[in-house]
Design an enzyme around this catalytic site. Sequence first.
Site, mmCIF file in Angstrom:
data_model
loop_
_atom_site.group_PDB
_atom_site.id
_atom_site.type_symbol
_atom_site.label_atom_id
_atom_site.label_comp_id
_atom_site.label_asym_id
_atom_site.label_seq_id
_atom_site.Cartn_x
_atom_site.Cartn_y
_atom_site.Cartn_z
ATOM 1 N N ARG A 113 0.843 -1.200 0.000
ATOM 2 C CA ARG A 113 0.000 0.000 0.000
ATOM 3 C C ARG A 113 0.874 1.245 0.000
ATOM 4 O O ARG A 113 1.910 1.288 0.657
ATOM 5 C CB ARG A 113 -0.912 0.002 1.241
ATOM 6 C CG ARG A 113 -2.050 -0.987 1.140
ATOM 7 C CD ARG A 113 -2.958 -0.918 2.349
ATOM 8 N NE ARG A 113 -2.315 -1.432 3.533
ATOM 9 C CZ ARG A 113 -1.765 -0.693 4.478
ATOM 10 N NH1 ARG A 113 -1.834 0.633 4.401
ATOM 11 N NH2 ARG A 113 -1.169 -1.239 5.506
ATOM 12 N N TYR A 165 -1.267 -3.428 -7.036
ATOM 13 C CA TYR A 165 -1.123 -4.129 -5.758
ATOM 14 C C TYR A 165 -2.481 -4.198 -5.029
ATOM 15 O O TYR A 165 -3.186 -3.189 -4.899
ATOM 16 C CB TYR A 165 -0.077 -3.439 -4.855
ATOM 17 C CG TYR A 165 -0.134 -4.019 -3.463
ATOM 18 C CD1 TYR A 165 0.339 -5.311 -3.229
ATOM 19 C CD2 TYR A 165 -0.739 -3.342 -2.406
ATOM 20 C CE1 TYR A 165 0.224 -5.892 -1.978
ATOM 21 C CE2 TYR A 165 -0.857 -3.914 -1.149
ATOM 22 C CZ TYR A 165 -0.373 -5.195 -0.948
ATOM 23 O OH TYR A 165 -0.508 -5.778 0.283
ATOM 24 N N LYS A 167 -9.541 -2.124 1.723
ATOM 25 C CA LYS A 167 -9.159 -0.987 2.572
ATOM 26 C C LYS A 167 -9.916 0.275 2.175
ATOM 27 O O LYS A 167 -10.330 1.063 3.018
ATOM 28 C CB LYS A 167 -7.657 -0.740 2.473
ATOM 29 C CG LYS A 167 -6.812 -1.936 2.837
ATOM 30 C CD LYS A 167 -7.072 -2.379 4.241
ATOM 31 C CE LYS A 167 -6.147 -3.510 4.619
ATOM 32 N NZ LYS A 167 -6.374 -3.951 6.008
ATOM 33 N N HIS A 202 -10.548 -2.094 11.563
ATOM 34 C CA HIS A 202 -9.473 -2.974 11.098
ATOM 35 C C HIS A 202 -9.319 -4.090 12.132
ATOM 36 O O HIS A 202 -8.352 -4.114 12.889
ATOM 37 C CB HIS A 202 -8.189 -2.133 10.970
ATOM 38 C CG HIS A 202 -7.082 -2.800 10.223
ATOM 39 N ND1 HIS A 202 -5.767 -2.419 10.351
ATOM 40 C CD2 HIS A 202 -7.079 -3.797 9.322
ATOM 41 C CE1 HIS A 202 -5.007 -3.172 9.565
ATOM 42 N NE2 HIS A 202 -5.784 -4.011 8.948
ATOM 43 N N SER A 260 -1.282 -3.734 10.409
ATOM 44 C CA SER A 260 -1.008 -4.678 9.327
ATOM 45 C C SER A 260 0.210 -5.540 9.662
ATOM 46 O O SER A 260 1.201 -5.038 10.202
ATOM 47 C CB SER A 260 -0.704 -3.911 8.043
ATOM 48 O OG SER A 260 -1.742 -2.999 7.799
ATOM 49 N N CYS A 295 0.705 -7.845 11.860
ATOM 50 C CA CYS A 295 0.997 -8.106 13.281
ATOM 51 C C CYS A 295 0.305 -9.376 13.750
ATOM 52 O O CYS A 295 0.070 -9.569 14.938
ATOM 53 C CB CYS A 295 0.548 -6.934 14.153
ATOM 54 S SG CYS A 295 1.634 -5.518 14.062
ATOM 55 N N ASP A 317 -9.585 -9.562 9.112
ATOM 56 C CA ASP A 317 -9.004 -8.236 8.840
ATOM 57 C C ASP A 317 -9.954 -7.070 9.097
ATOM 58 O O ASP A 317 -9.508 -6.014 9.521
ATOM 59 C CB ASP A 317 -8.524 -8.189 7.383
ATOM 60 C CG ASP A 317 -7.602 -7.010 7.100
ATOM 61 O OD1 ASP A 317 -6.747 -6.698 7.948
ATOM 62 O OD2 ASP A 317 -7.750 -6.385 6.036
ATOM 63 N N ARG A 355 1.556 -12.327 -0.938
ATOM 64 C CA ARG A 355 0.210 -12.587 -0.406
ATOM 65 C C ARG A 355 -0.433 -13.816 -1.022
ATOM 66 O O ARG A 355 -0.097 -14.227 -2.127
ATOM 67 C CB ARG A 355 -0.688 -11.382 -0.730
ATOM 68 C CG ARG A 355 -0.228 -10.062 -0.123
ATOM 69 C CD ARG A 355 -0.654 -9.958 1.299
ATOM 70 N NE ARG A 355 -0.219 -8.720 1.923
ATOM 71 C CZ ARG A 355 -0.910 -8.108 2.899
ATOM 72 N NH1 ARG A 355 -2.034 -8.602 3.342
ATOM 73 N NH2 ARG A 355 -0.433 -7.011 3.452
#
Length: 596
Positions: free
Chosen positions: A71, A199, A208, A228, A250, A252, A279, A371
């Site tokens: 991002r 991406y 997002k 989130h 993000s 974590c 998420d 990913r």
Amino acid sequence: MALTTNKMVLDFVEEMKTLANPDHVVWIDGSKEQLDTLKEEACATGELIKLDQEKLPGCYYHRSAIDDVARVEDRTYICCNQEVDAGPNNNWMAPEDAYAMAKDIFKNSMVGRTMYVIPFSMGPIGSPFAKAGVELTDSIYVVLNMDIMTRIGARVFEMLGDSNDFVRGMHSKCELDARRRYILHFPEDNAIWSMNSGYGGNVLLGKKCFALRMASYQGKNEGWLAEHMLILGIENPQGEVSYIAGAFPSACGKTNLAMLIPPELYKKKGYKVWTVGDDIAWLRVGEDGRLWAINPENGFFGVAPGTNMKSNPNAVASTMKDTIFTNVVLTKDNTVWWEGLDNNPPHGALDWKGNPWDPASGESGAHPNSRFTSPAKNCPCIASNWEDPKGVPISAIIFGGRRAKVAPLVYQSRDWQHGVFVGSIMASETTAAATGATGVLRHDPFAMLPFCGYNMADYWQHWLDIGKRLTNPPLIFNVNWFRLDDSGNFIWPGYGENFRVLEWIIRRCKGEVDARETAVGYTPRSRDIDIDEIDYYIHPGLRFNVEALRAILSVGSVYWKEILAPVKAFYAQFGDHLPQELADELTALESRLWLV
Ligand code: OXD
Ligand code: MN
């Protein structure tokens, strides 16, 4: 052929078609035949590579441009009329300037290409939580990922009917020119324009851009929350399930936590964990005064490196079919690999850039932010009610981040208002999910810093207001799996062992266990966190005992005093938008810290 007679949709498609000038317009109906044809087309052009269909049925491989792998927060804008409404937490551009710039970039950007019209729903179709969107894109990769991550197709137009309540998403890869890459949000117009990127986090506009940035703004106006957060259910031996929502920045470990497998000790007693989402959560105040949540997504866009049969077998299982892998290693027999998958890096493979890769070179083969996009229904521990239109009732909210020193393993806030304060002072070390330096400590309130579509201080006020409507609010906790010892090693084993902390949290929610009151909130008594039979598979060198437990449950007031000044400076940016309640909480924390 157009799949709807909704005039607002038709006008939007027409306007963008005139601007981008594609050779063809294709409406995505969601049928298997249409998606299969697109997969074949993408394989023919090299946009996708078909993986070994025996080992990985329905799976494909994709590489993004090498400067387009995360991002781009510095190129992400909230374009609302008043700059103050975007707040210091967002980049801001005046809508007329943003539209003018973007129109210039989009002009003729789809010449020679096809524009796909993707109707999609965030949330199960028919749920009172669900919201529609229409994404226009010139990327088949986007269409196929949207099919996994959201509910797409003609049925969304049935849900939408003649309504104007849909997000207008416009995406074009353009020339993938990083200098002209922008992710623009127009919350007041319900529009998202994304250009020059391929991406996922920048171009799968349901995720997002819509489900967090636009939805947080809609939630403020309509009285709900877009967060989130993962959502998981813990089933006890009596078969009762309690739900936890957790916000972590993000990369974590949200996906790992959402899918964790309880330690043997607990499994034997009959405990289970069910995944509802990994998420994003949309939360509403129910008629019963509780907070109810849905996962608006339909799949997982998970970080591959570090995912393996020990750290997250459920995620590995989710990727075994109908998955798109992006920027991982491609093996010579058309399967995939990434760092941390196992100890056998493949020979003769290609790295994420497409170059021959030598595992001994010291270079990583997969990008750290590579990913997998997998359907949620693939997950062995997906909750049977994960698509329940009314959502699940939340008993506890947890906040967490990467904090080497300051935060104890877990503490409970004193009440809702103090919980909002705890969320507002979250900070974490940055990760590879966004471009920029990694490992730098930054304030990331509610793990929403990159995702809150409006002034964050107004967002805190909104949380305080929601709390006033909850007669039976969830309890709010903070956790920190990442505390380091003086030699820089993790103290807590993490992963599945985190269940031990979740279990204490649920017992607190049920009023079954007392706690120690400290300056920062309530912490467990060491006897109440079971540390029997810890499995050290992830950190084989680690040994954890009751002294270590006491140490990570302790509140180091020296460290806490050090955070006061940075929090004050962070709050100061918000001027008079900062809710008085949070300023009061900070003062109260400060005085409590000086008493210890
Ligand atoms: C994500 C992120 O992809 O937070 O979920 O970056
Ligand atoms: Mn995320």
